[in-house]
Write a protein that holds these residues in place. Sequence first.
Motif, PDB file in Angstrom:
ATOM      1  N   THR A 104      41.426  21.540  51.957  1.00 49.07           N
ATOM      2  CA  THR A 104      41.079  20.174  52.341  1.00 49.07           C
ATOM      3  C   THR A 104      39.885  19.659  51.539  1.00 49.07           C
ATOM      4  OG1 THR A 104      41.885  20.615  54.581  1.00 49.07           O
ATOM      5  CG2 THR A 104      40.496  18.681  54.277  1.00 49.07           C
ATOM      6  N   GLU A 117      40.951  18.783  48.003  1.00 49.06           N
ATOM      7  CA  GLU A 117      41.700  17.525  47.981  1.00 49.06           C
ATOM      8  C   GLU A 117      40.769  16.314  47.952  1.00 49.06           C
ATOM      9  OE1 GLU A 117      44.253  17.564  51.328  1.00 49.06           O
ATOM     10  OE2 GLU A 117      45.734  18.907  50.422  1.00 49.06           O
ATOM     11  N   ARG A 118      39.594  16.439  48.540  1.00 43.85           N
ATOM     12  CA  ARG A 118      38.659  15.313  48.608  1.00 43.85           C
ATOM     13  C   ARG A 118      37.722  15.253  47.418  1.00 43.85           C
ATOM     14  NH1 ARG A 118      36.937  14.957  55.042  1.00 43.85           N
ATOM     15  NH2 ARG A 118      39.058  14.763  55.856  1.00 43.85           N
ATOM     16  N   GLN A 122      30.636  19.254  54.071  1.00 42.97           N
ATOM     17  CA  GLN A 122      30.845  18.141  53.153  1.00 42.97           C
ATOM     18  C   GLN A 122      29.620  17.231  53.111  1.00 42.97           C
ATOM     19  OE1 GLN A 122      33.940  17.645  51.244  1.00 42.97           O
ATOM     20  NE2 GLN A 122      32.296  16.553  50.184  1.00 42.97           N
TER      21      GLN A 122
END
Length: 338
Positions: free
Chosen positions: A121, A124-125, A282
């Motif tokens: 994930t 992907e960002r 993040q």
Amino acid sequence: MFHFANPEYLYGLIAVPLLVLLYIYTSFQRVKKEQRWGSRRMLKSLVPGISVWRPLTKFALLLSALALCLVMLARPQMGARQVTKEKSGIEVAFMLDISNSMLSEDVQPNRLERAKLLVSTMIERMQNDKVSLGVFAGEAYPQLPITTDYASAKVFLNAISTDMVTSQGTNIGAAIRLADKSFTDAKNVGKAIILITDGEDHEGGAVEAAQEVAKEGRKLFVLGVGSTDGTQIPTPEGPLQDENGHPVITRLNEEMCKELSKAGKGLYFHIDNTSNAQTQLQHELDQMQHAPLKDTETAYNEQFQAIGLIVLLLLIMDFFMFETQNPWIDRLHIFRKK
């Protein structure tokens, strides 16, 4: 080397023979209707300006233009060159624990798969960040050198399993040192090591390794996966057992994880069945110093321009061609029988 950047558009060429068959069918039906009114010679004498070949020629021009448009959309390319681009981002080294204890199912579906989902994930960002990938158990092994090729990163990530190593154990110190070697020599750019483990260090030297990378300006983020209550390790033959025949119990060692993150001047996050750890991590990465990163990419030479000119020429020819005889074009004697 010649190739297409978007070959999926070439499937549209299947419509070309279908349109040809449709044209033949409709022409045959038109001829049958004309025959009901009389012979073709009589009808042609009544309509002297009618042409058989002009509609066919116009159809061929439009069909050719359509086919070439599909080829153009597929982006034919030939020849390549290396292009250096500057992007603003950070460098991130992921290290995943793949010891047998990562098969425990105290998080769903198990510790390793949950960790892989989090990394996937995050990749992907990413946009301009560089990422490397490694695994460790009794020893540490590189999987992907630092790159911006996120598609390759996900391929390597999906292939990770506990069967990749024969040396069991958890050598966190070796994992930290290997991650540190994966970074580039770029200055003034944030560099983070993301270590995902259950914290059961069997080799020692992990805290010293964390302190060493911290001195070099790296940040060590430790993500602990699992529960502190303890659980068994499932195998195809049943729960994993020790040499005495007792089930092996594995627990998340949060104290070790927190100690490591503190030594590495980073933070500790607990991976559970929510996305909290990912969100917090993040946020911390976003606060790190982003600097221009040079990245070399392969750029292919586009060849669609020549095809576009041909399509334009075909459409112009179709525009100036009428289905009935034209006195100006008729002077060229293109469609007149000799």
